[in-house]
Design an enzyme around this catalytic site. Structure first.
Site, short mmCIF file in Angstrom:
data_model
loop_
_atom_site.label_atom_id
_atom_site.label_comp_id
_atom_site.label_asym_id
_atom_site.label_seq_id
_atom_site.Cartn_x
_atom_site.Cartn_y
_atom_site.Cartn_z
N LYS A 150 -53.71 -43.03 68.47
CA LYS A 150 -52.72 -43.97 67.95
C LYS A 150 -51.77 -43.30 66.94
CE LYS A 150 -55.58 -48.03 68.93
NZ LYS A 150 -56.15 -49.32 68.44
N PHE A 154 -53.90 -60.86 64.79
CA PHE A 154 -53.57 -59.45 64.53
C PHE A 154 -52.55 -58.89 65.51
CE2 PHE A 154 -57.47 -59.50 67.13
CZ PHE A 154 -57.10 -58.69 68.19
N ARG A 195 -65.87 -44.73 75.19
CA ARG A 195 -66.03 -45.84 74.24
C ARG A 195 -67.08 -45.49 73.20
NH1 ARG A 195 -62.76 -50.05 74.85
NH2 ARG A 195 -63.81 -50.99 73.09
N ARG A 244 -63.63 -43.19 65.37
CA ARG A 244 -63.06 -44.26 64.54
C ARG A 244 -63.61 -44.22 63.12
NH1 ARG A 244 -62.66 -48.91 69.27
NH2 ARG A 244 -60.43 -48.63 69.63
N ASN A 299 -57.15 -47.86 63.88
CA ASN A 299 -58.52 -47.38 64.13
C ASN A 299 -58.53 -46.14 65.03
OD1 ASN A 299 -57.68 -48.68 66.40
ND2 ASN A 299 -59.50 -49.95 66.65
N HIS A 348 -57.62 -45.54 71.25
CA HIS A 348 -57.75 -46.65 72.20
C HIS A 348 -58.47 -46.13 73.45
CE1 HIS A 348 -56.66 -49.89 74.99
NE2 HIS A 348 -56.40 -48.90 75.84
#
Ligand code: GDP
Length: 175
Positions: free
Chosen positions: A65, A112, A140, A160, A170, A173
């Site tokens: 991100k 959010f 993940r 994260r 965070n 993705h």
């Protein structure tokens, strides 16, 4: 696959779908021609339940991100390779607010949503296609829990936990 309620609904809503054409019953109910998991986590769970032993090679989308992409890109990519992923494709991209809104369509309306989409559109991201057996679940797990603070307590070595800043920012993705 089509609707999962049963043949009648599938015929009504998606007449060309597998469940409309091939489901054995005539009405809605348990008998479906085909099943499809709703998301990556359900998919990983279903694969684990059905297959034993090494999984086939999967591909998963990984995104670093904004901000994190500039600051920690090299370290995160090193970590990705150290976990046995092949980076099958890689692209630095700046997404418009509209593109991000459509990417996160499932979250439209949530409290959010605006914060999230403004943030993702705020700077370049690194998008990657990762490949390895069981890649979806494994990515993940390497990312850790969605919430940075939960990641720090529950999975302190996750990406994260290490690179996340707050609930929205965070680090990464996966889908
Ligand atoms: P993911 O698949 O783990 O990224 O989680 P989701 O698809 O549920 O959420 C998408 C993104 O929205 C997350 O990665 C966060 O950046 C953000 N997000 C999700 N839930 C919250 C929340 O409760 N508060 C805030 N501020 N952001 C959230």
């Amino acid at each position: 696959v089509g609707p999962r309620e049963g043949k009648a609904t599938a015929r009504d809503k998606a007449p060309a779908s597998l469940n409309a054409v091939f489901s054995p019953g005539a009405d809605d109910g348990d008998e479906l021609a085909a099943l499809a998991p709703r998301n990556a986590v359900d998919a990983a769970r279903a694969i684990d339940a059905v297959f034993e032993g090494p999984l086939p090679v999967e591909h998963t989308l990984a995104v670093i991100k904004p901000g994190t992409a500039d600051e920690h890109r090299a370290e995160i990519m090193r970590e990705i390779r150290a976990h046995g992923f092949t980076i099958a494709a890689q692209r630095r991209a700046r997404l418009s607010k509209e593109q991000v809104e459509s990417f996160y369509e499932e979250h439209r309306g949530k409290f959010f949503f605006d914060r999230l989409t403004s943030y993702i559109a705020s700077g370049p991201v690194i998008a990657m296609v990762l490949a390895k057996p069981g890649a979806i679940k494994s990515w993940r797990s390497l990312m850790g829990p969605t919430n940075t603070f939960k990641a720090r307590t529950d999975a302190p070595s996750s990406l994260r936990a290490r690179f996340g800043i707050d609930g929205t920012r965070n680090a990464t993705h996966g889908s």
